[in-house]
Design a protein around this motif. Structure first.
Motif, mmCIF file in Angstrom:
data_model
loop_
_atom_site.group_PDB
_atom_site.id
_atom_site.type_symbol
_atom_site.label_atom_id
_atom_site.label_comp_id
_atom_site.label_asym_id
_atom_site.label_seq_id
_atom_site.Cartn_x
_atom_site.Cartn_y
_atom_site.Cartn_z
ATOM 1 N N GLU A 133 1.003 -1.137 -0.311
ATOM 2 C CA GLU A 133 0.003 -0.005 -0.297
ATOM 3 C C GLU A 133 0.873 1.108 -0.449
ATOM 4 O O GLU A 133 1.914 1.232 0.780
ATOM 5 N N GLU A 134 1.120 2.158 -0.908
ATOM 6 C CA GLU A 134 1.414 3.707 -0.699
ATOM 7 C C GLU A 134 1.621 4.447 -0.077
ATOM 8 O O GLU A 134 1.965 5.172 0.898
ATOM 9 N N THR A 135 0.348 3.918 1.692
ATOM 10 C CA THR A 135 0.552 4.767 2.351
ATOM 11 C C THR A 135 1.241 3.988 3.805
ATOM 12 O O THR A 135 1.020 5.060 5.052
ATOM 13 N N ILE A 136 2.302 2.924 3.514
ATOM 14 C CA ILE A 136 2.829 2.386 4.017
ATOM 15 C C ILE A 136 4.619 3.224 3.606
ATOM 16 O O ILE A 136 4.168 2.037 2.478
ATOM 17 N N ARG A 137 5.177 3.488 3.970
ATOM 18 C CA ARG A 137 6.599 2.908 3.926
ATOM 19 C C ARG A 137 7.070 2.177 4.368
ATOM 20 O O ARG A 137 7.660 1.752 5.248
ATOM 21 N N TRP A 138 8.684 2.561 3.709
ATOM 22 C CA TRP A 138 9.648 1.708 4.996
ATOM 23 C C TRP A 138 9.516 1.746 6.104
ATOM 24 O O TRP A 138 9.895 0.616 6.947
ATOM 25 N N PRO A 139 9.872 3.045 6.831
ATOM 26 C CA PRO A 139 9.874 2.700 8.192
ATOM 27 C C PRO A 139 8.280 2.054 8.516
ATOM 28 O O PRO A 139 8.593 1.650 9.858
ATOM 29 N N GLY A 140 7.377 1.764 8.189
ATOM 30 C CA GLY A 140 6.704 0.684 8.379
ATOM 31 C C GLY A 140 6.543 -0.650 8.952
ATOM 32 O O GLY A 140 6.273 -1.316 9.998
ATOM 33 N N MET A 141 7.644 -0.652 8.304
ATOM 34 C CA MET A 141 8.528 -2.467 8.158
ATOM 35 C C MET A 141 9.099 -2.650 9.846
ATOM 36 O O MET A 141 9.123 -3.248 10.226
ATOM 37 N N LEU A 142 9.269 -1.411 10.758
ATOM 38 C CA LEU A 142 9.847 -1.470 12.322
ATOM 39 C C LEU A 142 8.352 -1.532 12.767
ATOM 40 O O LEU A 142 8.430 -1.686 14.107
ATOM 41 N N GLU A 143 7.198 -0.197 12.120
ATOM 42 C CA GLU A 143 6.205 0.216 13.694
ATOM 43 C C GLU A 143 5.779 -0.863 13.399
ATOM 44 O O GLU A 143 4.408 -0.738 14.563
ATOM 45 N N GLU A 144 4.915 -1.691 12.037
ATOM 46 C CA GLU A 144 3.507 -1.596 11.108
ATOM 47 C C GLU A 144 3.598 -3.646 10.493
ATOM 48 O O GLU A 144 2.350 -3.639 10.554
ATOM 49 N N SER A 145 4.743 -3.773 11.161
ATOM 50 C CA SER A 145 5.158 -5.235 10.457
ATOM 51 C C SER A 145 3.883 -5.904 11.710
ATOM 52 O O SER A 145 3.798 -6.636 12.220
ATOM 53 N N VAL A 146 3.371 -7.135 10.495
ATOM 54 C CA VAL A 146 1.288 -8.790 11.183
ATOM 55 C C VAL A 146 2.234 -8.752 10.670
ATOM 56 O O VAL A 146 1.720 -10.238 11.155
ATOM 57 N N TRP A 147 2.963 -9.441 9.909
ATOM 58 C CA TRP A 147 4.155 -10.725 9.594
ATOM 59 C C TRP A 147 5.341 -11.394 9.823
ATOM 60 O O TRP A 147 6.351 -9.863 9.332
ATOM 61 N N GLN A 148 6.147 -12.270 10.561
ATOM 62 C CA GLN A 148 7.369 -12.206 10.592
ATOM 63 C C GLN A 148 8.063 -13.380 9.871
ATOM 64 O O GLN A 148 7.275 -14.477 9.695
ATOM 65 N N PRO A 149 9.420 -13.499 9.085
ATOM 66 C CA PRO A 149 9.964 -14.900 8.693
ATOM 67 C C PRO A 149 10.413 -15.096 9.572
ATOM 68 O O PRO A 149 10.308 -14.776 10.912
ATOM 69 N N PRO A 150 10.303 -16.616 9.700
ATOM 70 C CA PRO A 150 11.797 -17.320 10.805
ATOM 71 C C PRO A 150 12.505 -16.090 10.504
ATOM 72 O O PRO A 150 13.545 -15.830 9.891
ATOM 73 N N PHE A 151 13.468 -15.769 12.185
ATOM 74 C CA PHE A 151 14.298 -15.473 12.828
ATOM 75 C C PHE A 151 13.569 -13.654 11.990
ATOM 76 O O PHE A 151 14.911 -13.800 12.703
ATOM 77 N N THR A 152 12.945 -13.651 12.108
ATOM 78 C CA THR A 152 12.333 -12.190 11.611
ATOM 79 C C THR A 152 12.921 -11.206 11.161
ATOM 80 O O THR A 152 14.264 -12.179 10.195
ATOM 81 N N TRP A 153 12.806 -10.323 9.680
ATOM 82 C CA TRP A 153 13.288 -10.199 8.600
ATOM 83 C C TRP A 153 14.179 -9.082 8.893
ATOM 84 O O TRP A 153 15.689 -9.005 7.543
#
Length: 559
Positions: A455-475
């Motif tokens: 979504e264009e409303t979510i920028r790169w910093p959103g990966m640190l603040e709004e991640s709703v899924w994580q792969p094994p060992f975290t992204w």
């Protein structure tokens, strides 16, 4: 110490550790992709995972109605049968991977499942499905991915190792590096035989080039002869079109080196044995295609147009699929950032231009043949099935040919001196840094797609603040490891391309078990000292003079 003669040891110009280090880098990159992509986030992966789990349990075909589009029904553990639900994010880049249900590791009872890969050749699935025999749940699926990635990394490593054993290896090695696009690594970290056909095509072609280049000393390239047989037999049994790729991977070296090297190889026992291995593999692959009718389980929506019209439309769309050679991730729902495409378009274009400008006419003709095949095959193949399956073509289907084209261009340009002066070294550092940055950008972008969506409303910093899924060992951990492995790979590639070649092996009279010659005999024998016929391109610095700048020629030890 008295010198009796000089002898060239048949090994890579990049050193003894080049092959194992290359494997470790490629294996790590493939494994990280296997962990970073959510389960079933690769096209058709549910069908291939179900097929793999059934094959290792002895069910090679399953039960099908026999009509076009009918899926095969097989018996697999319950958690495998439920894997299609993991692809809830397919086709929509805004849906994150947290939509997928938890894989129930306790559901191991055999149950019926459908797969569109039911009548595919079982060889690949035998190789990757065995972790499901003693593991369960998500760990079993990730293990199957990792096994597939390790097999692919091994074939990629021996491809690069073969490029490094050519008499003039630097341009072929550079082209091989360019051929390792993000899409190749993405597929390599998945459960999909598409990856295996790509890497075995590369291994077959480059190892065959090494063998043809050293027919006067076949004993020195026995490993390459074995790799030709192994990669050819495996390639013949990956997918229904793999026999076509195999024919091209053999035809192109024949065009480049002529038929005389082939005749020499056929007179060699090991060469004849490996030719027989490929022949048996081809027969088995062809019998499976004919007996199982491997194309019948493909699904799609028929389109009511003529085959000729479909072929013409596909020809117009030829360059629309180039992005699929570089990276079109997920279920065709995640195009990579334009910067990644720009870098690889430029790199791939430069390599193809090299091939077209090669010094030898026969090399240029081989390159032109591959370009013609890359343009003609999609319209022909898509046109044949338009009325049964509709529009099904994807760029990755031709990736084996594109990789072969890039490798052939590097081999065709091998006669041209590779620049290693100060300016070339600086340019090389920037280019390798750019390639590493493009790979890292693609990797993080795919992680972003599944952790927060596109979504264009979510920028790169959103990966640190709004991640709703994580792969094994975290992204964060996977991204950091990917950066470190890429950095190590870039250093390895730079050293392989720009470090001075080692000196030829010096054999002493004592090493040979002969008595030391007298000074007079030493003087008399000095003019007969042999050195490699093909020095590497000029390098800067003290290594540019004398034997230290001369490159080892594989296979100078005789038959």
């Amino acid at each position: 110490m008295n010198v009796l003669h000089r002898r060239v040891r048949p090994r890579s110009f990049a050193g003894r550790l080049f092959l194992p280090l290359t494997f470790l880098v490629l294996a790590a990159l493939s494994t990280l992709w296997a962990l970073a992509s959510p389960l079933m986030a690769v096209p058709d992966e549910p069908a291939h995972a179900i097929k793999a789990a059934s094959v290792v349990r002895g069910e090679l075909l399953g039960v099908s109605g026999g009509e076009q589009g009918d899926r095969a029904t097989v018996q697999v553990p319950g958690y495998i049968a439920d894997l299609p639900a993991q692809a809830c994010h397919a086709y929509d880049g805004s849906i994150t991977a947290d939509c997928a249900p938890v894989v129930d590791a306790d559901d191991t009872a055999l149950t019926a499942a459908e797969t569109s890969a039911g009548n595919y050749n079982p060889m690949y699935y035998f190789l990757v499905g065995w972790p499901s025999l003693f593991m369960s749940g998500a760990p079993a699926v990730y293990a199957m991915r990792i096994v597939s990635g390790l097999i692919g990394a091994a074939f990629l490593a021996v491809s690069l190792g073969a490029a490094a054993r050519l008499r003039r290896p630097r341009w072929p090695v550079a082209a091989a590096i360019v051929s390792l696009t993000p899409m190749v690594l993405f597929l390599n970290g998945s459960i999909n035989p598409n990856a295996l056909e790509i890497v075995t095509t590369a291994a077959l072609f480059l190892n065959l080039c090494v063998v043809f280049e050293n027919t006067t000393a076949l004993k020195s390239v026995r490993t390459n002869i074995v790799l030709v047989g192994l990669s050819g037999a495996v390639l013949a049994n990956t997918r229904s079109l793999s026999l076509v790729w195999l024919a091209m991977a053999v035809l192109v070296p024949l065009m480049m080196y002529g038929f005389k090297p082939l005749l020499t190889v056929l007179k060699n026992r090991l060469g004849l044995a490996m030719t027989a291995v490929i022949g048996v593999g081809c027969v088995l692959g062809l019998l499976w295609v004919l007996q199982a009718d491997s194309l019948k389980s493909l699904t799609g929506r028929p389109v009511d147009i003529s085959r000729l019209d479909a072929a013409q439309i596909m020809l117009d769309r030829s360059f629309n699929y180039v992005s699929g050679y570089i990276g079109y991730m997920g279920w065709l729902d995640t195009p990579l950032p334009m910067g990644v495409y720009i870098f690889w378009h430029a790199a791939m274009g430069a390599v193809v231009l090299m091939g077209l400008a090669a010094p030898k006419l026969r090399d240029r003709l081989a390159v032109l043949l591959l370009i013609a095949a890359a343009l003609a095959l999609p319209p022909i193949l898509q046109g044949q099935v338009i009325q049964q399956l509709g529009w099904i073509w994807q760029g990755r289907y031709l990736l084996a040919v594109i990789v072969l084209l890039l490798l052939a261009c590097g081999v065709a340009f091998r006669e041209v001196a590779f620049p290693t002066g100060d300016v070339a070294r600086r340019a090389g550092r920037w280019l390798l840094a750019g390639a590493a940055a493009a790979h890292l950008y693609a990797f993080l972008y795919v992680l972003r797609r599944y952790t927060v969506g596109l979504e264009e409303t979510i920028r790169w910093p959103g990966m640190l603040e709004e991640s709703v899924w994580q792969p094994p060992f975290t992204w964060q951990v996977l991204g950091t490891l990917y950066f470190l492995v890429l950095a190590a790979g870039a250093v390895l590639a730079y050293r392989a391309l720009f470090q001075p070649a080692s000196q030829p092996l010096v054999t002493t009279a004592e090493d040979a078990g002969a008595p030391s010659p007298t000074p007079e005999k030493q003087t008399a024998s000095a003019p007969e000292t042999s050195v490699p016929e093909n020095p590497v391109p000029a390098v800067s610095g003290p290594a540019a003079s004398g034997a230290a700048a001369r490159h080892r020629q594989p296979g100078a030890e005789g038959k």
